[in-house]
Design a protein around this motif. Structure first.
Motif, PDB file in Angstrom:
ATOM      1  N   GLU A   1       3.745   6.502 -57.646  1.00 48.23           N
ATOM      2  CA  GLU A   1       3.885   6.097 -56.245  1.00 48.23           C
ATOM      3  C   GLU A   1       2.928   6.854 -55.348  1.00 48.23           C
ATOM      4  OE1 GLU A   1       7.588   4.840 -54.218  1.00 48.23           O
ATOM      5  OE2 GLU A   1       8.572   5.789 -55.936  1.00 48.23           O
ATOM      6  N   ASP A   2       2.839   8.173 -55.554  1.00 48.00           N
ATOM      7  CA  ASP A   2       1.965   8.987 -54.715  1.00 48.00           C
ATOM      8  C   ASP A   2       0.500   8.834 -55.122  1.00 48.00           C
ATOM      9  OD1 ASP A   2       4.204   9.944 -53.330  1.00 48.00           O
ATOM     10  OD2 ASP A   2       4.545  11.474 -54.852  1.00 48.00           O
ATOM     11  N   LEU A   3       0.256   8.632 -56.421  1.00 50.49           N
ATOM     12  CA  LEU A   3      -1.102   8.376 -56.875  1.00 50.49           C
ATOM     13  C   LEU A   3      -1.633   7.084 -56.257  1.00 50.49           C
ATOM     14  CD1 LEU A   3      -3.588   8.718 -58.687  1.00 50.49           C
ATOM     15  CD2 LEU A   3      -2.276   7.652 -60.540  1.00 50.49           C
ATOM     16  N   ALA A   4      -0.770   6.081 -56.124  1.00 50.98           N
ATOM     17  CA  ALA A   4      -1.191   4.801 -55.568  1.00 50.98           C
ATOM     18  C   ALA A   4      -1.739   4.952 -54.149  1.00 50.98           C
ATOM     19  CB  ALA A   4      -0.032   3.813 -55.578  1.00 50.98           C
ATOM     20  N   VAL A   5      -1.229   5.924 -53.399  1.00 51.02           N
ATOM     21  CA  VAL A   5      -1.744   6.171 -52.052  1.00 51.02           C
ATOM     22  C   VAL A   5      -3.223   6.557 -52.123  1.00 51.02           C
ATOM     23  CG1 VAL A   5      -1.560   7.666 -50.020  1.00 51.02           C
ATOM     24  CG2 VAL A   5       0.514   6.815 -51.144  1.00 51.02           C
ATOM     25  N   ALA A   6      -3.558   7.441 -53.073  1.00 49.16           N
ATOM     26  CA  ALA A   6      -4.955   7.851 -53.230  1.00 49.16           C
ATOM     27  C   ALA A   6      -5.814   6.688 -53.706  1.00 49.16           C
ATOM     28  CB  ALA A   6      -5.046   9.009 -54.221  1.00 49.16           C
ATOM     29  N   ILE A   7      -5.280   5.885 -54.622  1.00 51.34           N
ATOM     30  CA  ILE A   7      -6.016   4.720 -55.111  1.00 51.34           C
ATOM     31  C   ILE A   7      -6.295   3.744 -53.967  1.00 51.34           C
ATOM     32  CG2 ILE A   7      -5.876   2.692 -56.604  1.00 51.34           C
ATOM     33  CD1 ILE A   7      -6.363   5.167 -58.220  1.00 51.34           C
ATOM     34  N   GLU A   8      -5.300   3.523 -53.111  1.00 54.65           N
ATOM     35  CA  GLU A   8      -5.476   2.630 -51.962  1.00 54.65           C
ATOM     36  C   GLU A   8      -6.594   3.114 -51.057  1.00 54.65           C
ATOM     37  OE1 GLU A   8      -1.944   1.952 -49.715  1.00 54.65           O
ATOM     38  OE2 GLU A   8      -0.776   1.336 -51.462  1.00 54.65           O
ATOM     39  N   GLU A   9      -6.602   4.413 -50.756  1.00 56.96           N
ATOM     40  CA  GLU A   9      -7.615   4.947 -49.847  1.00 56.96           C
ATOM     41  C   GLU A   9      -9.019   4.837 -50.445  1.00 56.96           C
ATOM     42  OE1 GLU A   9      -7.148   5.754 -46.694  1.00 56.96           O
ATOM     43  OE2 GLU A   9      -5.083   5.088 -47.032  1.00 56.96           O
TER      44      GLU A   9
ATOM     45  N   TRP B   1      -0.145  13.063 -46.680  1.00 54.18           N
ATOM     46  CA  TRP B   1      -0.889  12.936 -47.933  1.00 54.18           C
ATOM     47  C   TRP B   1      -1.956  11.846 -47.814  1.00 54.18           C
ATOM     48  CZ3 TRP B   1      -2.923  14.414 -52.195  1.00 54.18           C
ATOM     49  CH2 TRP B   1      -3.122  13.562 -53.289  1.00 54.18           C
ATOM     50  N   ARG B   2      -1.592  10.710 -47.221  1.00 51.39           N
ATOM     51  CA  ARG B   2      -2.555   9.624 -47.035  1.00 51.39           C
ATOM     52  C   ARG B   2      -3.711  10.078 -46.138  1.00 51.39           C
ATOM     53  NH1 ARG B   2      -2.471   4.256 -47.837  1.00 51.39           N
ATOM     54  NH2 ARG B   2      -0.239   4.224 -48.305  1.00 51.39           N
ATOM     55  N   ALA B   3      -3.382  10.789 -45.054  1.00 55.58           N
ATOM     56  CA  ALA B   3      -4.427  11.255 -44.147  1.00 55.58           C
ATOM     57  C   ALA B   3      -5.360  12.251 -44.842  1.00 55.58           C
ATOM     58  CB  ALA B   3      -3.792  11.901 -42.910  1.00 55.58           C
ATOM     59  N   SER B   4      -4.801  13.106 -45.681  1.00 50.86           N
ATOM     60  CA  SER B   4      -5.614  14.086 -46.404  1.00 50.86           C
ATOM     61  C   SER B   4      -6.574  13.395 -47.365  1.00 50.86           C
ATOM     62  CB  SER B   4      -4.717  15.054 -47.184  1.00 50.86           C
ATOM     63  OG  SER B   4      -3.908  15.816 -46.307  1.00 50.86           O
ATOM     64  N   VAL B   5      -6.043  12.425 -48.104  1.00 52.58           N
ATOM     65  CA  VAL B   5      -6.897  11.700 -49.050  1.00 52.58           C
ATOM     66  C   VAL B   5      -7.981  10.934 -48.306  1.00 52.58           C
ATOM     67  CG1 VAL B   5      -6.962   9.885 -50.790  1.00 52.58           C
ATOM     68  CG2 VAL B   5      -5.071  11.517 -50.779  1.00 52.58           C
ATOM     69  N   ALA B   6      -7.610  10.264 -47.217  1.00 54.51           N
ATOM     70  CA  ALA B   6      -8.584   9.488 -46.447  1.00 54.51           C
ATOM     71  C   ALA B   6      -9.705  10.374 -45.924  1.00 54.51           C
ATOM     72  CB  ALA B   6      -7.887   8.778 -45.294  1.00 54.51           C
ATOM     73  N   ALA B   7      -9.360  11.583 -45.473  1.00 54.04           N
ATOM     74  CA  ALA B   7     -10.378  12.499 -44.959  1.00 54.04           C
ATOM     75  C   ALA B   7     -11.334  12.942 -46.056  1.00 54.04           C
ATOM     76  CB  ALA B   7      -9.699  13.718 -44.328  1.00 54.04           C
ATOM     77  N   VAL B   8     -10.792  13.221 -47.245  1.00 54.46           N
ATOM     78  CA  VAL B   8     -11.638  13.642 -48.367  1.00 54.46           C
ATOM     79  C   VAL B   8     -12.525  12.484 -48.821  1.00 54.46           C
ATOM     80  CG1 VAL B   8     -11.623  14.370 -50.782  1.00 54.46           C
ATOM     81  CG2 VAL B   8     -10.092  15.459 -49.138  1.00 54.46           C
ATOM     82  N   VAL B   9     -11.954  11.284 -48.907  1.00 56.16           N
ATOM     83  CA  VAL B   9     -12.739  10.113 -49.317  1.00 56.16           C
ATOM     84  C   VAL B   9     -13.884   9.864 -48.339  1.00 56.16           C
ATOM     85  CG1 VAL B   9     -12.675   7.599 -49.584  1.00 56.16           C
ATOM     86  CG2 VAL B   9     -10.881   9.013 -50.604  1.00 56.16           C
TER      87      VAL B   9
END
Length: 301
Positions: A43-51, A12-20
Motif C-alpha cells: 500500500e505504501d510502496l504504491a504511493v511511491a510508484i504513483e509519484e 510520505w507522498r510529499a516526500s517521495v514527490a519532492a525526491v522524484v
C-alpha cells in the motif's frame, strides 16, 4: 497493510514527490531508494510508484520493484537473504527473456518453469530494445544457465498479482498527472472569447474520464489492501485493478491529446509520452485478455 495514518501517508507522498522532482531534474535516483521503498508494504510502496508514474521521465523504480518483489517471493535462503540485506538493484527477467529497466540492475531475478534464480549483471548479455515507450526501457537478457543460482519455487499467482497491482498504481499516478494538467489547460486556453473548459464537449469529456479514474483508484486501493492481507480474493482484485487503472489511463491520455488540440500532437509536449506509457502498461504483466479471462473464470462465466 499500511502502517501509516492519513496524515503520515500525505507526508510520505510529499516526500517521495519532492525526491522524484529532484531526480528528474538531474539528480541521482539513489535518493529515491534511500527513502526505504524496499522495506515497506504494498500500500505504501504504491504511493511511491504513483509519484514516479506521474512524471514523463524514465524512472527505474517500477522495474526494480519487479525484481525485488520476485526476490521476496522466493523461499528464505542464505543467498536470498544476503541479496535482500544489501544495497542492490534488481530486475525481473520474464520467461520470454525480457526485463523492464534492466540497464540499471546489479542482479537479475529469473522467472522460469524451474522456479526463481538469480544471475549477477556481469554474467549476462543485455541490450535495450526499440519499443513504443522510450521512457520505459525493455531489455533483452541472455545468459549461460551455469551462471544462475537457484532460489526455489515461488507462488507465481501471488507474484503476478503483486506486479499487476504495481502497474495499476503506476497507471493511476500517470492518469492523475495528465488529468490535472489538461484540466488546468482547459481553464486557461481561450477560444472564441471563452475558456475551452466551458465548452460542453470538452467539459463532458473531462468529467467522464475523471469519473472513470475515480473508480479505478478505488479498485487499486482495494486490491493493495487485499494483497497486503493475503486475502482469498486478492488475485481477482489485482486483475480488476489493472484492468480499471489501465483503462482509465488510456481514456485520460487519449482525451488529453484531443483537448490539447494541435500542441498535443507535437513531440515537444509530454502528452504522447503518457499515452505510450499507458499502452505499455496495458501489456505489462499480461494484457487485458488474460485478466478478463481470470475475472470471468472467478465469476463463473
Amino acid at each position: 497493510m499500511s502502517q501509516l495514518s492519513a496524515a503520515e501517508r500525505d507526508a510520505w507522498r510529499a516526500s517521495v514527490a519532492a525526491v522524484v522532482a529532484r531526480c528528474t531534474a538531474g539528480g541521482s535516483w539513489d535518493a529515491l531508494f534511500d527513502l526505504g521503498v524496499a522495506e515497506i508494504g504494498l500500500e505504501d510502496l504504491a504511493v511511491a510508484i504513483e509519484e514516479c508514474g506521474a512524471v514523463p521521465a524514465a524512472t527505474p523504480l517500477l522495474g526494480h520493484m519487479f525484481g525485488l518483489r520476485a526476490l521476496h517471493a522466493a523461499p528464505a535462503s542464505p543467498d536470498r537473504d544476503r541479496l535482500l540485506a544489501g544495497r542492490q538493484r534488481f530486475a525481473l527477467v520474464l520467461p520470454d527473456g525480457h526485463a523492464l529497466e534492466g540497464g540499471a540492475a546489479d542482479w537479475f531475478v529469473v522467472a522460469a518453469e524451474a522456479g526463481l534464480s538469480v544471475v549477477p549483471a556481469d554474467r549476462v548479455d543485455r541490450r535495450p530494445l526499440s519499443t513504443l515507450d522510450p521512457s520505459r526501457v525493455l531489455w533483452r537478457v541472455e545468459f549461460d544457465g551455469s551462471a544462475a543460482t537457484p532460489l526455489g519455487d515461488c507462488n507465481e499467482e501471488r507474484l503476478r498479482s503483486e506486479l499487476a497491482a504495481l502497474v495499476a498504481a503506476d497507471s493511476i499516478g500517470g492518469a492523475r498527472a495528465v488529468l490535472r494538467d489538461v484540466v488546468a489547460y482547459a481553464r486557461q486556453r481561450v477560444q472564441f472569447g471563452r475558456a475551452i473548459g466551458s465548452f460542453q464537449a470538452v467539459k463532458h469529456r473531462l468529467a467522464e474520464v475523471s469519473s472513470q479514474l475515480d473508480g479505478a483508484v478505488a479498485a487499486v486501493e482495494y486490491a493493495l489492501r487485499r494483497l497486503d492481507l493475503d486475502a482469498p480474493d486478492a488475485t481477482l482484485a489485482a486483475s480488476v485493478a489493472k484492468l480499471a487503472a489501465v483503462g482509465a489511463y488510456l481514456a485520460v491520455a487519449e482525451g488529453a491529446i484531443q483537448t490539447y488540440g494541435g500542441i498535443g500532437f507535437t513531440w515537444e509536449h509530454p502528452a504522447h509520452i503518457f499515452l505510450k506509457r499507458a499502452h505499455t502498461n496495458s501489456q505489462l504483466v499480461g494484457g487485458a485478455a488474460s485478466h478478463l479471462e481470470l475475472v470471468a473464470g472467478q465469476a463463473g462465466i
